[in-house]
Scaffold this motif. Structure first.
Motif, short mmCIF file in Angstrom:
data_model
loop_
_atom_site.label_atom_id
_atom_site.label_comp_id
_atom_site.label_asym_id
_atom_site.label_seq_id
_atom_site.Cartn_x
_atom_site.Cartn_y
_atom_site.Cartn_z
N ASN A 1 -47.09 -23.11 -90.05
CA ASN A 1 -46.04 -22.71 -89.15
C ASN A 1 -45.53 -21.44 -89.47
OD1 ASN A 1 -45.71 -25.59 -88.24
ND2 ASN A 1 -44.83 -26.10 -90.52
N VAL A 2 -45.00 -20.84 -88.41
CA VAL A 2 -44.45 -19.42 -88.56
C VAL A 2 -43.21 -19.46 -88.65
CG1 VAL A 2 -44.65 -16.99 -87.45
CG2 VAL A 2 -46.60 -18.39 -87.50
N SER A 3 -42.37 -19.04 -89.65
CA SER A 3 -41.02 -19.05 -89.60
C SER A 3 -40.47 -17.48 -89.65
CB SER A 3 -40.84 -19.67 -91.10
OG SER A 3 -39.19 -19.50 -91.38
N SER A 4 -39.77 -17.33 -90.46
CA SER A 4 -39.08 -15.80 -90.49
C SER A 4 -38.41 -15.49 -91.76
CB SER A 4 -38.03 -15.31 -89.15
OG SER A 4 -37.52 -14.37 -89.46
N SER A 5 -38.18 -14.53 -92.37
CA SER A 5 -37.26 -14.21 -93.59
C SER A 5 -35.74 -14.28 -92.98
CB SER A 5 -37.68 -12.84 -94.11
OG SER A 5 -37.38 -11.71 -92.91
N ALA A 6 -35.59 -14.08 -91.71
CA ALA A 6 -34.17 -14.60 -91.25
C ALA A 6 -33.93 -15.82 -91.82
CB ALA A 6 -34.25 -14.57 -89.79
N ALA A 7 -34.69 -16.75 -92.16
CA ALA A 7 -34.22 -18.08 -92.63
C ALA A 7 -33.51 -18.09 -93.94
CB ALA A 7 -35.59 -19.01 -92.66
N THR A 8 -33.75 -17.32 -94.58
CA THR A 8 -32.95 -17.00 -95.79
C THR A 8 -31.81 -15.95 -95.86
OG1 THR A 8 -34.76 -15.87 -96.93
CG2 THR A 8 -34.88 -18.23 -97.29
#
Length: 257
Positions: free
Chosen positions: A149-156
């Protein structure tokens, strides 16, 4: 017990959603160089999708493109059915399709934008993972395989003042990764995630700030944006046998951010 290995006779067939541009296109090309055939899912830009497919073929792989909205189950089924018919049984998924909407304060973000981001980034990722798991899981007669899955550092980081709704959707992707890994690793499917930082793609222009990736360089320890190919390298490793004992990982690829 011997660690699982991809059988030498099994052709790797990987579905990449959002595969026409940016990280998706770079990943498709990298995987082609590793011997994969690619199913490239895209939402609007047929010309870009065909360029990505041509690059895959030039690298020695086979490719098929499918236009779909990942938030609609019928489109997801059509994508996987088309790939299976054209290239053979699916062995992997790169869950990359995503949208953000324009940059701005949370209170100025419209409900319509919020819903669309959740529809694509969360529901779409879940639907694609669900179909992939039904193809891959040994409990369903599949050969096993891997999902990234491709998430983002924005998630944290939360992305205050930019797109909190997007950050929230990517945090959901991280949680989905961990949960699916715990549920399906025992059925032969490794599930992992990458968290890119600011990467040089066209997504920034779509958000309303073409120079955003370079502006973010000042707060990134690496002092530069990432290249799509650097994210693709991480995805390729997680799909490979070299990561045979890696499942449930959320790998940050963000220049130290």
């Amino acid at each position: 017990m011997a660690r699982p290995r991809t059988p030498a006779s099994l052709q790797q067939v990987t579905v990449v959603t959002g595969g026409s541009r940016g990280i998706g296109a770079a990943t498709a090309l990298r995987l082609a160089r590793d011997g994969h055939h690619l199913g490239i899912g895209y939402s609007t830009d047929e010309e870009a999708a065909e360029r990505a497919a041509a690059a895959v073929r030039s690298a020695g792989g086979e490719a098929v493109t499918v236009r779909l909205d990942t938030s609609e189950a019928a489109g997801v089924d059509r994508l996987f059915d088309t790939v299976r018919e054209a290239l053979g049984p699916v062995t992997g998924l790169v869950n990359n399709a995503g949208v953000s909407g324009p940059l701005g304060r949370f209170t100025e973000t419209s409900p319509e934008v919020m819903r669309r981001v959740v529809d694509v980034n969360v529901t779409g990722a879940l639907l694609c993972a669900r179909r992939a798991l039904r193809e891959l899981s040994t409990a369903y007669g599949g050969p096993g395989g891997a999902i990234v899955n491709v998430s983002s550092s924005a998630a944290t980081l939360g992305s205050p003042g930019e797109y909190v709704h997007y950050a929230a959707s990517k945090a959901a992707v991280d949680a989905m990764t961990v949960g699916l890994a715990k549920e399906f690793t025992g059925e032969g499917v490794r599930v992992n995630c990458v968290q890119p930082g600011s990467v040089l793609t066209g997504m920034h222009a779509k958000m309303g700030d073409p120079d955003r990736a370079w502006k973010k360089a000042g707060i990134t320890p690496a002092r530069r944006p990432g290249e799509p190919e650097e994210i693709a390298d991480a995805v390729a490793w997680l799909l490979s046998d070299e990561a045979s004992y890696v499942s449930g990982a959320v790998l940050r690829v963000a220049g130290g951010l």
